[in-house]
Design an enzyme around this catalytic site. Structure first.
Site, PDB file in Angstrom:
ATOM      1  N   MET A 104      33.895  99.355 -91.689  1.00 19.44           N
ATOM      2  CA  MET A 104      32.989 100.491 -91.538  1.00 19.44           C
ATOM      3  C   MET A 104      32.794 100.844 -90.069  1.00 19.44           C
ATOM      4  O   MET A 104      32.710 102.026 -89.719  1.00 19.44           O
ATOM      5  CB  MET A 104      31.644 100.205 -92.209  1.00 19.44           C
ATOM      6  CG  MET A 104      31.731 100.111 -93.724  1.00 19.44           C
ATOM      7  SD  MET A 104      32.533 101.519 -94.520  1.00 19.44           S
ATOM      8  CE  MET A 104      31.455 102.847 -94.029  1.00 19.44           C
ATOM      9  N   GLU A 105      32.752  99.834 -89.207  1.00 25.27           N
ATOM     10  CA  GLU A 105      32.603 100.096 -87.778  1.00 25.27           C
ATOM     11  C   GLU A 105      33.805 100.886 -87.250  1.00 25.27           C
ATOM     12  O   GLU A 105      33.640 101.839 -86.472  1.00 25.27           O
ATOM     13  CB  GLU A 105      32.426  98.779 -87.020  1.00 25.27           C
ATOM     14  CG  GLU A 105      31.067  98.139 -87.195  1.00 25.27           C
ATOM     15  CD  GLU A 105      30.832  97.457 -88.539  1.00 25.27           C
ATOM     16  OE1 GLU A 105      29.691  97.032 -88.784  1.00 25.27           O
ATOM     17  OE2 GLU A 105      31.780  97.334 -89.356  1.00 25.27           O
ATOM     18  N   ASP A 136      32.521 118.873 -81.336  1.00 23.40           N
ATOM     19  CA  ASP A 136      31.352 119.370 -80.609  1.00 23.40           C
ATOM     20  C   ASP A 136      31.737 119.929 -79.247  1.00 23.40           C
ATOM     21  O   ASP A 136      31.225 120.966 -78.829  1.00 23.40           O
ATOM     22  CB  ASP A 136      30.327 118.249 -80.448  1.00 23.40           C
ATOM     23  CG  ASP A 136      29.096 118.707 -79.681  1.00 23.40           C
ATOM     24  OD1 ASP A 136      28.472 119.705 -80.097  1.00 23.40           O
ATOM     25  OD2 ASP A 136      28.758 118.069 -78.667  1.00 23.40           O
TER      26      ASP A 136
END
Length: 163
Positions: free
Chosen positions: A119-120, A134
């Protein structure tokens, strides 16, 4: 043909309620996971980014994505409810053009603990990709993120892929 044992979800208790996995009986071992995510740009945006050396008005795109991804790796347990807080022994990113219009991001995470870092690694690669978005969204909102996927993991019960 050998029958595979039935697989069950690990984050449910006997009553079917959400539960964190108890890893206290597991052995502490070296564990590593590698995940990838892709960021695809419209052709004109990719050309502009290549010409700029992957710099935007906000700064160095790759450098910022690595910092954001690393911070996310260290905070995964705060984002995914049943992830254990882990000591992160190492976190490395590879970010490069995969094609004319696609930037590939790989995140490899290492720990020595009772549970893995899949998950990391996934969080790191994905947050790095979101950071690229972004920093580039002023150029286009047609930027596409994904897929994000686990490339491999080592340590624990079973190894998978090239982790």
């Amino acid at each position: 043909m050998a029958r595979r044992p039935k697989q069950e979800l690990t984050h449910l208790d006997a009553a079917g309620r959400p539960a964190m996995v108890d890893v206290s009986a597991k052995a502490v071992t070296a564990r590593q996971a590698t995940a990838a995510c892709r960021v695809r740009f419209p052709a004109a945006v990719a050309q502009q980014l290549r010409a700029s050396g992957l710099r935007s008005a906000k700064g160095g795109i790759v450098d910022t994505a690595i910092v954001a991804g690393t911070l996310a790796v260290k905070r995964t347990h705060e984002l995914i409810p049943f992830c254990h807080p882990l000591p992160i022994d190492g976190c490395r990113f590879g970010i490069d053009w995969e094609s004319d219009n696609a930037l590939g991001i790989e995140c490899t995470v290492n720990t020595t603990h009772r549970t893995g870092v899949e998950m990391e690694a996934l969080i790191g690669a994905t947050v790095a990709a979101l950071t690229v978005y972004d920093m580039c969204k002023a150029l286009s909102h047609a930027i596409v993120i994904g897929p994000a996927r686990l490339l491999g993991k080592r340590g624990g019960k079973r190894d998978f892929g090239a982790g």
